[in-house]
Design a protein around this motif. Sequence first.
Motif, PDB file in Angstrom:
ATOM      1  N   PRO A 144       1.187  -0.724   0.150  1.00  0.00           N
ATOM      2  CA  PRO A 144       0.187  -0.334  -0.031  1.00  0.00           C
ATOM      3  C   PRO A 144       0.978   0.954  -0.346  1.00  0.00           C
ATOM      4  CG  PRO A 144      -0.903  -1.813   1.299  1.00  0.00           C
ATOM      5  CD  PRO A 144       0.090  -2.024   1.100  1.00  0.00           C
ATOM      6  N   ARG A 145       0.592   1.880  -0.439  1.00  0.00           N
ATOM      7  CA  ARG A 145       1.327   3.483  -0.594  1.00  0.00           C
ATOM      8  C   ARG A 145       0.951   5.036  -0.099  1.00  0.00           C
ATOM      9  NH1 ARG A 145       0.450   6.472  -6.986  1.00  0.00           N
ATOM     10  NH2 ARG A 145       2.538   7.669  -5.266  1.00  0.00           N
ATOM     11  N   THR A 146       1.916   4.873   0.872  1.00  0.00           N
ATOM     12  CA  THR A 146       2.002   6.284   1.621  1.00  0.00           C
ATOM     13  C   THR A 146       0.922   6.455   1.341  1.00  0.00           C
ATOM     14  OG1 THR A 146       3.646   7.165   1.079  1.00  0.00           O
ATOM     15  CG2 THR A 146       4.192   5.425   3.103  1.00  0.00           C
ATOM     16  N   GLN A 147       0.182   7.717   2.415  1.00  0.00           N
ATOM     17  CA  GLN A 147      -1.198   8.712   2.138  1.00  0.00           C
ATOM     18  C   GLN A 147      -0.302   9.788   2.668  1.00  0.00           C
ATOM     19  OE1 GLN A 147      -3.742   7.987   0.643  1.00  0.00           O
ATOM     20  NE2 GLN A 147      -3.282   6.022   0.480  1.00  0.00           N
ATOM     21  N   ARG A 148      -0.579  11.060   1.644  1.00  0.00           N
ATOM     22  CA  ARG A 148       0.124  12.432   1.333  1.00  0.00           C
ATOM     23  C   ARG A 148      -1.005  13.825   2.006  1.00  0.00           C
ATOM     24  NH1 ARG A 148       0.098  14.560  -3.305  1.00  0.00           N
ATOM     25  NH2 ARG A 148       0.667  12.735  -4.815  1.00  0.00           N
ATOM     26  N   PRO A 149      -0.572  14.228   2.135  1.00  0.00           N
ATOM     27  CA  PRO A 149      -2.222  15.209   2.078  1.00  0.00           C
ATOM     28  C   PRO A 149      -2.182  16.303   0.696  1.00  0.00           C
ATOM     29  CG  PRO A 149      -0.930  15.644   4.175  1.00  0.00           C
ATOM     30  CD  PRO A 149      -0.042  14.997   3.721  1.00  0.00           C
ATOM     31  N   ARG A 150      -3.591  16.084   0.051  1.00  0.00           N
ATOM     32  CA  ARG A 150      -4.069  15.777  -1.271  1.00  0.00           C
ATOM     33  C   ARG A 150      -5.011  17.039  -1.842  1.00  0.00           C
ATOM     34  NH1 ARG A 150      -4.530  11.091  -4.504  1.00  0.00           N
ATOM     35  NH2 ARG A 150      -4.641  12.840  -6.606  1.00  0.00           N
ATOM     36  N   SER A 151      -4.521  17.916  -2.278  1.00  0.00           N
ATOM     37  CA  SER A 151      -5.557  18.348  -2.165  1.00  0.00           C
ATOM     38  C   SER A 151      -6.776  18.513  -3.349  1.00  0.00           C
ATOM     39  CB  SER A 151      -5.165  20.054  -2.603  1.00  0.00           C
ATOM     40  OG  SER A 151      -5.949  21.559  -3.443  1.00  0.00           O
ATOM     41  N   ILE A 152      -7.927  19.279  -3.003  1.00  0.00           N
ATOM     42  CA  ILE A 152      -9.447  18.467  -4.078  1.00  0.00           C
ATOM     43  C   ILE A 152      -9.281  19.123  -5.241  1.00  0.00           C
ATOM     44  CG2 ILE A 152     -11.590  18.770  -4.101  1.00  0.00           C
ATOM     45  CD1 ILE A 152     -12.131  18.561  -0.701  1.00  0.00           C
ATOM     46  N   VAL A 153      -8.925  18.691  -6.188  1.00  0.00           N
ATOM     47  CA  VAL A 153      -8.576  19.285  -7.657  1.00  0.00           C
ATOM     48  C   VAL A 153      -9.903  20.048  -7.708  1.00  0.00           C
ATOM     49  CG1 VAL A 153      -8.770  19.194  -9.917  1.00  0.00           C
ATOM     50  CG2 VAL A 153      -7.771  17.119  -8.195  1.00  0.00           C
TER      51      VAL A 153
ATOM     52  N   PRO B 113      -0.170  25.508  -1.030  1.00  0.00           N
ATOM     53  CA  PRO B 113      -0.679  26.914  -1.678  1.00  0.00           C
ATOM     54  C   PRO B 113      -1.881  26.575  -1.741  1.00  0.00           C
ATOM     55  CG  PRO B 113       0.808  26.022  -2.586  1.00  0.00           C
ATOM     56  CD  PRO B 113       0.829  24.770  -1.827  1.00  0.00           C
ATOM     57  N   GLY B 114      -2.730  27.483  -1.595  1.00  0.00           N
ATOM     58  CA  GLY B 114      -4.162  27.444  -2.772  1.00  0.00           C
ATOM     59  C   GLY B 114      -5.479  26.472  -2.401  1.00  0.00           C
ATOM     60  N   GLY B 115      -4.601  24.981  -1.995  1.00  0.00           N
ATOM     61  CA  GLY B 115      -5.692  23.227  -1.445  1.00  0.00           C
ATOM     62  C   GLY B 115      -6.304  23.567  -0.785  1.00  0.00           C
ATOM     63  N   ALA B 116      -7.050  22.260   0.001  1.00  0.00           N
ATOM     64  CA  ALA B 116      -7.874  22.120   0.186  1.00  0.00           C
ATOM     65  C   ALA B 116      -8.138  20.745   0.880  1.00  0.00           C
ATOM     66  CB  ALA B 116      -9.122  22.850   0.562  1.00  0.00           C
ATOM     67  N   THR B 117      -7.744  19.381   2.060  1.00  0.00           N
ATOM     68  CA  THR B 117      -7.700  18.736   1.418  1.00  0.00           C
ATOM     69  C   THR B 117      -8.430  17.981   1.962  1.00  0.00           C
ATOM     70  OG1 THR B 117      -7.405  18.612   3.814  1.00  0.00           O
ATOM     71  CG2 THR B 117      -5.590  18.597   2.361  1.00  0.00           C
ATOM     72  N   ASN B 118     -10.074  18.705   2.610  1.00  0.00           N
ATOM     73  CA  ASN B 118     -11.292  19.169   2.661  1.00  0.00           C
ATOM     74  C   ASN B 118     -11.866  19.820   2.651  1.00  0.00           C
ATOM     75  OD1 ASN B 118     -10.298  15.794   4.070  1.00  0.00           O
ATOM     76  ND2 ASN B 118     -10.214  17.293   6.020  1.00  0.00           N
ATOM     77  N   LEU B 119     -13.535  19.595   2.563  1.00  0.00           N
ATOM     78  CA  LEU B 119     -15.279  20.425   2.637  1.00  0.00           C
ATOM     79  C   LEU B 119     -15.823  19.693   3.602  1.00  0.00           C
ATOM     80  CD1 LEU B 119     -15.454  21.101  -1.244  1.00  0.00           C
ATOM     81  CD2 LEU B 119     -14.172  22.817   0.019  1.00  0.00           C
ATOM     82  N   ASP B 120     -15.906  20.454   4.126  1.00  0.00           N
ATOM     83  CA  ASP B 120     -17.192  19.753   5.593  1.00  0.00           C
ATOM     84  C   ASP B 120     -17.869  20.907   5.788  1.00  0.00           C
ATOM     85  OD1 ASP B 120     -14.725  19.230   6.908  1.00  0.00           O
ATOM     86  OD2 ASP B 120     -14.412  20.283   8.239  1.00  0.00           O
TER      87      ASP B 120
END
Length: 414
Positions: free
Chosen positions: A89-98, A234-241
């Motif tokens: 399994p790949r390690t997870q990193r913070p990713r922004s919602i496109v 920069p300019g990203g968001a990992t979650n939308l609540d």
Amino acid sequence: MRYRIGFEAQVAMRFLREGRMQTVLIIVGVAAGVAVVAYISALISGLQRNTLEKTLGAQAHITISAPEDAAFTTGPNTFNTTTLQQVQPRTQRPRSIVNWQALVPVLEAMPDVAAVSPMVSGAGLAQRGEASKAIALLGVDLDRYDRIVGLRSKVVDGVARLGPGEAILGRELASDLGLRVGDRVSLIVGGTNASSSVVDSVRVTALVDLGVRELNRRTVIVPLRAAQSLLGLPGGATNLDLALTDVWAASALSGELAQRFPYKVEGWQQANAQLVSALNAQSVSTALIRGVVMVVVVLGIASVLVVSVVQKRREIGILRAMGATQGQIQRVFLLQGAIVGALGSTLGIFLALALIAAFTHFVRGSDGLPLFVISLSPQLALSIAAIATVCGVLAAVAPARRAAALDPAQAIRI
């Protein structure tokens, strides 16, 4: 028609007055049953409401995030040789919602959505002097995030403010680090060594109680742009609540959003499956208690009216001989059931209100405050009273038919 209704009501009231002790006992029995049903219903509703408020007070109803990184297997074996494969399994990193900025107004336009808040979340360390603690770093727009979890109402010290270089901490985390409002703390995010880490110093503006000790022990809230810089998004968001107008609509709406958008969508029911199971079990138990109590009420009213039929055989025979129809005799006993049910329901509702007041006054937590708020809504009280009255009428059906079937000549001779 008025005469017939007046006649039936007059006879029903006279029969109830003549058997005064029986009437009082059955009314008290109905009142006790109604009080138990109303009190248990109000208690379970208050408990579930309090549990939901504490559970959802620190989390969104629906969370949208970027899909997780996945590892793929190699292509099919074309050389007819035996191969051994193991997919790590790949390690997870913070990713922004496109393209999350364009998604926010689309979500806000949905009728079930009350608020939308972008967030950048990640792990890090909070350090002050020689003390350091692992933290969950949350970057938010304070006004938007407050509409999701009511953050300002959870402040226990200071003033909720998130300007540049400012942060809000959980109360236990501040205690562990020896921090007070106005102190500075270093936030460390990034690699495994000092050269690859990102460090920022922030001033504590407020301490909050999120209702869960573990959250209070690791939560640090900073401005959205500060978290974007710390986590390299920069300019990203990992979650939308998302906050919804109806929390129980989260399951259906999350499924709809998952089909509509290529993101990971999770409702609060999915994140709290055990809690939902417990709430469902409570609801089923409450329904069973209601059903059993109402059956007892029906049997109690029916038994008293059956005895009344036996005791009033001569009177019933005389009424039939004087011209009373079978329908009139039936309505006499149906009215008795309705009167007993209505009077018992009214008394039972007042008794339930007294029980609720006693619980609120005497049952308190360690802080001296009531454990949770219990209230009996007018709609619930009216529905329970109406059900009890209907049960009273249904309980009188068999005795009424038995009374109407009596032969006047034989009834008078007994």
